[in-house]
Every structure is written in C-alpha cells, then in structure tokens.
Design a protein around this motif. Structure first.
Motif, PDB file in Angstrom:
ATOM      1  N   LEU A 255       0.845  -1.183   0.000  1.00 61.74           N
ATOM      2  CA  LEU A 255       0.000   0.000   0.000  1.00 61.74           C
ATOM      3  C   LEU A 255       0.886   1.241   0.000  1.00 61.74           C
ATOM      4  CD1 LEU A 255      -2.503  -1.124   2.811  1.00 61.74           C
ATOM      5  CD2 LEU A 255      -2.554  -1.698   0.365  1.00 61.74           C
ATOM      6  N   GLY A 256       0.493   2.270  -0.736  1.00 61.85           N
ATOM      7  CA  GLY A 256       1.294   3.482  -0.849  1.00 61.85           C
ATOM      8  C   GLY A 256       0.633   4.668  -0.172  1.00 61.85           C
ATOM      9  N   TYR A 257       1.454   5.503   0.447  1.00 62.04           N
ATOM     10  CA  TYR A 257       0.929   6.641   1.208  1.00 62.04           C
ATOM     11  C   TYR A 257       1.806   7.868   0.926  1.00 62.04           C
ATOM     12  CZ  TYR A 257      -1.933   8.216   5.233  1.00 62.04           C
ATOM     13  OH  TYR A 257      -2.858   8.810   6.053  1.00 62.04           O
ATOM     14  N   VAL A 258       1.196   8.931   0.406  1.00 61.16           N
ATOM     15  CA  VAL A 258       1.907  10.188   0.153  1.00 61.16           C
ATOM     16  C   VAL A 258       1.665  11.104   1.347  1.00 61.16           C
ATOM     17  CG1 VAL A 258       2.139  12.180  -1.371  1.00 61.16           C
ATOM     18  CG2 VAL A 258       1.624   9.924  -2.339  1.00 61.16           C
ATOM     19  N   GLY A 259       2.737  11.458   2.048  1.00 63.69           N
ATOM     20  CA  GLY A 259       2.616  12.277   3.252  1.00 63.69           C
ATOM     21  C   GLY A 259       3.136  13.679   3.042  1.00 63.69           C
ATOM     22  N   ALA A 260       2.575  14.627   3.784  1.00 59.62           N
ATOM     23  CA  ALA A 260       3.019  16.017   3.690  1.00 59.62           C
ATOM     24  C   ALA A 260       4.245  16.244   4.581  1.00 59.62           C
ATOM     25  CB  ALA A 260       1.876  16.951   4.085  1.00 59.62           C
TER      26      ALA A 260
ATOM     27  N   GLU B  34       2.329  -4.362   3.724  1.00 65.39           N
ATOM     28  CA  GLU B  34       3.275  -3.337   4.138  1.00 65.39           C
ATOM     29  C   GLU B  34       2.845  -2.007   3.526  1.00 65.39           C
ATOM     30  OE1 GLU B  34       7.033  -3.025   1.223  1.00 65.39           O
ATOM     31  OE2 GLU B  34       7.054  -4.854   2.421  1.00 65.39           O
ATOM     32  N   VAL B  35       3.120  -0.943   4.246  1.00 63.12           N
ATOM     33  CA  VAL B  35       2.772   0.402   3.804  1.00 63.12           C
ATOM     34  C   VAL B  35       4.067   1.162   3.524  1.00 63.12           C
ATOM     35  CG1 VAL B  35       1.694   2.600   4.428  1.00 63.12           C
ATOM     36  CG2 VAL B  35       0.623   0.422   5.100  1.00 63.12           C
ATOM     37  N   ARG B  36       4.140   1.749   2.344  1.00 62.94           N
ATOM     38  CA  ARG B  36       5.317   2.542   1.964  1.00 62.94           C
ATOM     39  C   ARG B  36       4.914   4.007   1.888  1.00 62.94           C
ATOM     40  NH1 ARG B  36       8.185  -1.309  -2.699  1.00 62.94           N
ATOM     41  NH2 ARG B  36       8.298  -3.190  -1.366  1.00 62.94           N
ATOM     42  N   VAL B  37       5.769   4.867   2.454  1.00 59.54           N
ATOM     43  CA  VAL B  37       5.461   6.291   2.567  1.00 59.54           C
ATOM     44  C   VAL B  37       6.495   7.108   1.806  1.00 59.54           C
ATOM     45  CG1 VAL B  37       5.112   8.220   4.174  1.00 59.54           C
ATOM     46  CG2 VAL B  37       4.473   5.884   4.860  1.00 59.54           C
ATOM     47  N   ILE B  38       6.017   8.091   1.053  1.00 51.67           N
ATOM     48  CA  ILE B  38       6.899   9.085   0.437  1.00 51.67           C
ATOM     49  C   ILE B  38       6.451  10.462   0.914  1.00 51.67           C
ATOM     50  CG2 ILE B  38       7.619  10.210  -1.709  1.00 51.67           C
ATOM     51  CD1 ILE B  38       7.503   7.551  -3.099  1.00 51.67           C
TER      52      ILE B  38
END
Length: 362
Positions: free
Chosen positions: A155-160, A185-189
């Motif tokens: 799962l992908g997550y775009v964070g501020a 798993e969650v991946r964050v950018i």
C-alpha cells in the motif's frame, strides 16, 4: 484566481452589502476572517473549510460578514495576514493550517479582544482556541478496505510532513489494513508540502511503480487519485470526496466537515459565552465521515466497514487499542489499553507494517 493578497468578500456578503446601507451592515455584521493554506479549488482541505464558511454564512445571514485569503504560506506571510484581519476589525479569525499555530499565538496576545481559532494545532490562550478532527478514525476504515482489496499487499501513502497528525493517519491506516491482512506493508513518500500537485503525482507514480496497488495521501490535491485512475490501481481520497477524479480508482475518502463547528463557535462568540478549549471531533461528532463506497468493494467488506463505523460513532471502538508495537519491535501500548489524546498528540513513531523510515528531524 483572485490575488490572494487581497481580502475577499464572499458572494453572499457582497449581495447583502448591495441590499443594505453601509452603516447598517457595519453596525450589525460581525466580521470574520479565514486564512487558507492552499487554493480553494473544488476538492481538498481548503475546499472543505470554505464549504463550512459558506454554511456559516447561510446559517447566520446578516449577523456575519466573512472574508478569506487563500494560498497563504506557513511563515511570515501567515502572520501578516492574521494580523491584518485582526487590525481591520475582524472579531473572529479562523487559521486553518498546522504551521500557522505560533503566528496565531503571537497575534492573539496583541489583540486580546479578537477571538482566534486554529486548526490542527495544540496551543491555546485566553482568546485563542484550537480545533481538529479525528482523521485517524476514517483512516483505520480506509485501511480495512485497502487490506481487503489489495493483491500485491503493498500500500502506498503520500505524506506532507512527519508531524503527529499525519503519523496518526499513516499508523491507523496500517493498523486497519493489518487487522484483516497481516502480511501487508505500507510505503510512505514525503513531499514536504501540503499542496503540490506535481510532487504528489510523482510520489504516487513512484509508489505504484514499486508495486502499490492501493494508494492514498495526506496532502491537499487530487493528484494521487488521478494518478491511480491513470495507472489502473485503487485509491482513497482525502478531505473531500474525490471520486469524480477517479471513478474507478476511488474506493472512498475520509472527509472532514467543519460547518456545524464554525456556526456553533460564532454563535457562542456573539452570545459572549465562548471560552477557549481544545476541540477534537470524530464520527460521533459528525466532523469525520466516509464518502460513498465504490461498488467495486464487495458487499461483505462494505458491511464490515459499516459495523466498525457504527462502533466508532458509539465510542465502543478505538483504532489505537493495544497491543501496538513500533517498527523496532518496542511495545508502545499494552494489550487492551487505549491510547489517550496526550499520547496521540505526541505520536512520533511508525507502527509495525510501515516499511518506510521516519526522516531524522533532530
């Protein structure tokens, strides 16, 4: 777009001004200012606050006159705009972004007869309160759906920015997903901006190229949903229902609703009963809701989410219920314990299941 450096009179207030003598309007209407961190647009964080501003106008009519300044950066410019509102006769100022907090605090001391409200922060004063929504409640439900819908288990997550508010959402999303699919798993950018459609799109595309087949964001634009629609993966909107930007991709959205709070707060100020407090509302308060669910979500999953939503509304379920373990294997919350608001407000870790690492901010 109108120059953001000019105070903007809303359409309904302008109509009122045309219909009434100027002196009568000045005597009767309480002037209220709104400071927005991004353009209003037609979806997202600022859009939801502007809908609430319009709801406030519709509720109180000639009692109020609202103005707003959009796209105000979190810095010296924010302090200038907040001070200009206070100095120009606005009796209430709503500052709607985390990075405005210290500037609101400073200006509030200088204008003790003005009421200031700050969104998502934690500081307060005699004439300075804060308000927030329990975004993490909706994020947990999004995570449950993501855990059921993913095939790649990525799962992908775009964070501020890596602040507690954003970490709560990422962790709740992960906990929700792992509750039904332990192997995800969650991946964050991080894009280090609340609103940058270009960076948001690039981050989403990168996550999708890494195998994420469900993506979401804690940023303001619709770029992540649009990227998902283009690449044929699923997405969750944020702040607003963003389904029109990705009819196939958009599974649902955690949406935020401020109108009732704005109207109630202004009424209290007008009545002389307002006192500074910390407001943090969730499903039970109507400040957090889910957008309509995509028919692609199986009926059994929709029923599962509805049942959890009912428990959140009733206060019988909390997403951060132990055991909760961080990435390093350290227990952060013991079995059966519920994380209190103080701990939530200081969250500075990722839970197990988040593959990315927090940036070193020290």
């Amino acid at each position: 777009m109108t120059d953001r450096r000019q105070f903007m009179l809303s359409a309904s207030a302008a109509a009122l001004a045309a219909a009434l003598p100027g002196s009568l309007l000045a005597q009767e209407a309480t002037r209220i200012g709104f400071v927005y961190v991004s353009p209003i647009g037609d979806a997202g964080w600022t859009y939801q606050h502007d809908l609430a501003r319009k709801e406030l106008e519709a509720s109180l009519g000639s009692k109020v006159q609202t103005r707003f300044v959009e796209n105000v950066a979190e810095g010296a410019d924010a302090e200038r705009v907040i001070r200009e509102f206070a100095a120009s006769g606005h009796k209430i100022v709503f500052a709607t972004s985390f990075g405005y907090m210290n500037y609101v605090e400073r200006v509030a001391r200088q204008f003790p007869n003005v009421t200031f409200l700050h969104a998502t922060g934690y500081k307060s004063g005699r004439n300075f309160g804060n308000y927030n929504a329990r975004f993490y409640e909706g994020r947990y439900l999004n995570g449950v759906i993501a855990g059921r819908m993913t095939k790649s288990k990525i799962l992908g997550y775009v964070g501020a920015f890596p602040i507690p508010e954003v970490l709560q959402g990422i962790n709740a999303f992960t906990l929700g997903a792992k509750s039904v699919n332990p192997d995800i798993e969650v991946r964050v950018i991080w894009v280090n901006s609340w609103y940058d459609p270009g960076k948001e799109r690039e981050a989403a595309m990168t996550l999708i190229s890494q195998g994420a087949d469900v993506v979401t964001q804690h940023t303001d634009s619709t770029a992540v949903v649009q990227a998902a629609e283009e690449r044929g993966v699923y997405a969750f909107g944020y702040h607003s229902d963003m389904s029109k930007y990705g009819p196939k991709a958009h599974l649902t959205a955690t949406t935020h609703h401020w109108g009732e709070f704005y109207t109630r707060t202004v009424n209290a100020v007008l009545a002389g009963t307002w006192k500074a407090e910390n407001i943090w509302g969730g499903f039970k308060d109507g400040m957090v809701r889910l957008a309509p669910l995509n028919p692609a979500i199986p009926a059994a999953v929709q029923a599962e989410v509805k049942a959890l939503e009912e428990k959140l509304t009733a206060g019988t379920f909390h997403p951060f219920t132990g055991p909760i373990v961080d990435q390093a294997g350290k227990e952060r919350l013991s079995a059966g314990a519920v994380m209190d608001d103080v701990a939530l407000g200081k969250m500075d870790f990722f839970v197990q299941g988040v593959a990315s690492r927090l940036p070193n901010t020290r």
